[in-house]
Motif scaffolding. Structure first.
Motif, PDB file in Angstrom:
ATOM      1  N   MET A   1      70.454   2.604   8.726  1.00 40.34           N
ATOM      2  CA  MET A   1      71.073   1.571   9.524  1.00 40.34           C
ATOM      3  C   MET A   1      70.423   1.516  10.906  1.00 40.34           C
ATOM      4  SD  MET A   1      73.345  -0.617   9.013  1.00 40.34           S
ATOM      5  CE  MET A   1      74.195  -1.800   9.936  1.00 40.34           C
ATOM      6  N   ARG A   2      70.029   2.653  11.420  1.00 43.33           N
ATOM      7  CA  ARG A   2      69.405   2.718  12.742  1.00 43.33           C
ATOM      8  C   ARG A   2      68.114   1.898  12.765  1.00 43.33           C
ATOM      9  NH1 ARG A   2      68.454   8.545  14.796  1.00 43.33           N
ATOM     10  NH2 ARG A   2      70.693   8.473  14.549  1.00 43.33           N
ATOM     11  N   ARG A   3      67.361   1.966  11.681  1.00 42.94           N
ATOM     12  CA  ARG A   3      66.110   1.227  11.597  1.00 42.94           C
ATOM     13  C   ARG A   3      66.372  -0.282  11.676  1.00 42.94           C
ATOM     14  NH1 ARG A   3      62.528   2.902   6.740  1.00 42.94           N
ATOM     15  NH2 ARG A   3      62.608   4.785   7.963  1.00 42.94           N
ATOM     16  N   TRP A   4      67.391  -0.758  10.940  1.00 43.40           N
ATOM     17  CA  TRP A   4      67.719  -2.185  10.952  1.00 43.40           C
ATOM     18  C   TRP A   4      68.163  -2.640  12.342  1.00 43.40           C
ATOM     19  CZ3 TRP A   4      66.743  -5.483   7.038  1.00 43.40           C
ATOM     20  CH2 TRP A   4      66.459  -4.920   5.800  1.00 43.40           C
ATOM     21  N   ARG A   5      68.974  -1.824  12.991  1.00 43.25           N
ATOM     22  CA  ARG A   5      69.416  -2.180  14.351  1.00 43.25           C
ATOM     23  C   ARG A   5      68.237  -2.267  15.301  1.00 43.25           C
ATOM     24  NH1 ARG A   5      74.315   1.660  14.111  1.00 43.25           N
ATOM     25  NH2 ARG A   5      72.719   3.094  14.803  1.00 43.25           N
ATOM     26  N   GLY A   6      67.299  -1.326  15.174  1.00 45.11           N
ATOM     27  CA  GLY A   6      66.105  -1.331  16.021  1.00 45.11           C
ATOM     28  C   GLY A   6      65.260  -2.577  15.787  1.00 45.11           C
ATOM     29  N   ARG A   7      65.092  -2.942  14.526  1.00 50.58           N
ATOM     30  CA  ARG A   7      64.326  -4.156  14.220  1.00 50.58           C
ATOM     31  C   ARG A   7      65.015  -5.393  14.785  1.00 50.58           C
ATOM     32  NH1 ARG A   7      62.971  -3.328   7.835  1.00 50.58           N
ATOM     33  NH2 ARG A   7      61.645  -1.492   8.048  1.00 50.58           N
ATOM     34  N   PHE A   8      66.337  -5.427  14.664  1.00 52.04           N
ATOM     35  CA  PHE A   8      67.082  -6.576  15.190  1.00 52.04           C
ATOM     36  C   PHE A   8      66.957  -6.646  16.713  1.00 52.04           C
ATOM     37  CE2 PHE A   8      70.948  -8.670  16.760  1.00 52.04           C
ATOM     38  CZ  PHE A   8      70.822  -9.893  16.097  1.00 52.04           C
ATOM     39  N   ALA A   9      67.027  -5.490  17.369  1.00 47.61           N
ATOM     40  CA  ALA A   9      66.914  -5.451  18.822  1.00 47.61           C
ATOM     41  C   ALA A   9      65.540  -5.913  19.290  1.00 47.61           C
ATOM     42  CB  ALA A   9      67.204  -4.045  19.338  1.00 47.61           C
ATOM     43  N   GLN A  10      64.487  -5.586  18.535  1.00 46.18           N
ATOM     44  CA  GLN A  10      63.130  -5.956  18.923  1.00 46.18           C
ATOM     45  C   GLN A  10      62.788  -7.400  18.596  1.00 46.18           C
ATOM     46  OE1 GLN A  10      60.511  -3.201  17.025  1.00 46.18           O
ATOM     47  NE2 GLN A  10      60.764  -1.651  18.614  1.00 46.18           N
ATOM     48  N   ALA A  11      63.206  -7.882  17.417  1.00 45.24           N
ATOM     49  CA  ALA A  11      62.725  -9.188  16.942  1.00 45.24           C
ATOM     50  C   ALA A  11      63.831 -10.181  16.625  1.00 45.24           C
ATOM     51  CB  ALA A  11      61.845  -8.993  15.711  1.00 45.24           C
ATOM     52  N   GLY A  12      65.088  -9.798  16.805  1.00 44.29           N
ATOM     53  CA  GLY A  12      66.168 -10.717  16.467  1.00 44.29           C
ATOM     54  C   GLY A  12      66.321 -10.844  14.956  1.00 44.29           C
ATOM     55  N   ARG A  13      66.830 -11.996  14.501  1.00 45.78           N
ATOM     56  CA  ARG A  13      67.075 -12.190  13.053  1.00 45.78           C
ATOM     57  C   ARG A  13      65.822 -12.032  12.198  1.00 45.78           C
ATOM     58  NH1 ARG A  13      71.719 -16.338  11.375  1.00 45.78           N
ATOM     59  NH2 ARG A  13      70.908 -15.721   9.374  1.00 45.78           N
ATOM     60  N   PRO A  14      64.657 -12.549  12.634  1.00 49.07           N
ATOM     61  CA  PRO A  14      63.467 -12.355  11.791  1.00 49.07           C
ATOM     62  C   PRO A  14      63.136 -10.876  11.568  1.00 49.07           C
ATOM     63  CG  PRO A  14      63.048 -14.064  13.413  1.00 49.07           C
ATOM     64  CD  PRO A  14      64.370 -13.428  13.770  1.00 49.07           C
ATOM     65  N   GLY A  15      63.533 -10.014  12.475  1.00 46.95           N
ATOM     66  CA  GLY A  15      63.245  -8.588  12.351  1.00 46.95           C
ATOM     67  C   GLY A  15      63.986  -7.908  11.226  1.00 46.95           C
ATOM     68  N   ILE A  16      65.098  -8.497  10.761  1.00 48.50           N
ATOM     69  CA  ILE A  16      65.863  -7.850   9.691  1.00 48.50           C
ATOM     70  C   ILE A  16      65.548  -8.429   8.314  1.00 48.50           C
ATOM     71  CG2 ILE A  16      67.712  -7.082  11.203  1.00 48.50           C
ATOM     72  CD1 ILE A  16      69.392  -9.429  10.192  1.00 48.50           C
ATOM     73  N   LYS A  17      64.600  -9.350   8.262  1.00 53.14           N
ATOM     74  CA  LYS A  17      64.175  -9.892   6.965  1.00 53.14           C
ATOM     75  C   LYS A  17      63.461  -8.789   6.183  1.00 53.14           C
ATOM     76  CE  LYS A  17      62.439 -14.028   7.056  1.00 53.14           C
ATOM     77  NZ  LYS A  17      61.503 -15.149   7.180  1.00 53.14           N
ATOM     78  N   ASP A  18      63.616  -8.784   4.869  1.00 58.59           N
ATOM     79  CA  ASP A  18      62.930  -7.789   4.042  1.00 58.59           C
ATOM     80  C   ASP A  18      61.431  -7.858   4.278  1.00 58.59           C
ATOM     81  OD1 ASP A  18      65.014  -6.549   2.796  1.00 58.59           O
ATOM     82  OD2 ASP A  18      64.929  -7.768   0.987  1.00 58.59           O
ATOM     83  N   ARG A  19      60.828  -6.710   4.395  1.00 59.66           N
ATOM     84  CA  ARG A  19      59.381  -6.637   4.561  1.00 59.66           C
ATOM     85  C   ARG A  19      58.725  -6.544   3.196  1.00 59.66           C
ATOM     86  NH1 ARG A  19      58.677  -2.828   9.862  1.00 59.66           N
ATOM     87  NH2 ARG A  19      59.597  -4.343  11.269  1.00 59.66           N
ATOM     88  N   GLN A  20      57.441  -6.881   3.167  1.00 52.42           N
ATOM     89  CA  GLN A  20      56.708  -6.802   1.908  1.00 52.42           C
ATOM     90  C   GLN A  20      56.700  -5.358   1.423  1.00 52.42           C
ATOM     91  OE1 GLN A  20      52.999  -8.778   2.038  1.00 52.42           O
ATOM     92  NE2 GLN A  20      52.536  -8.410  -0.093  1.00 52.42           N
TER      93      GLN A  20
END
Length: 99
Positions: free
Chosen positions: A1-20
């Motif tokens: 969950m920490r990873r998802w929060r960090g991605r959201f904090a850095q990039a907003g909604r696009p940051g939590i999209k599934d990565r390849q």
């Protein structure tokens, strides 16, 4: 969950999209699988094939003949049909393994 929060904090909604993801890409499209499954539901005579019943190897050959895919294995066809609990219409087993 920490990873998802960090991605959201850095990039907003696009940051939590599934990565390849790693791994081999799919060899066939969902449309190709659907076309093979549809062929399995028709009698071979409707496709002008001189058989009374489809087998998975014959369905694979028919897919190549119709241009659905240049090559397809019988095991791929068998796996697709099993996913939807379909069986080519037949009165006998394809192999001793129950194929």
């Amino acid at each position: 969950m920490r990873r998802w929060r960090g991605r959201f904090a850095q990039a907003g909604r696009p940051g939590i999209k599934d990565r390849q993801r790693c791994g081999r890409p799919a060899s066939f499209t969902p449309l190709q699988a659907a076309e093979v499954k549809a062929s399995a539901c028709r009698l071979p005579v409707e496709s002008e094939v001189p058989l009374s019943r489809w087998s998975c190897p014959e369905l694979a050959r028919e897919a190549a003949r119709r241009g659905i895919a240049p090559f397809m294995s019988a095991s791929t066809v068998r796996r697709w049909l099993a996913q939807d609990a379909l069986k080519p219409p037949s009165g006998h087993r394809e192999s001793a393994r129950g194929g």
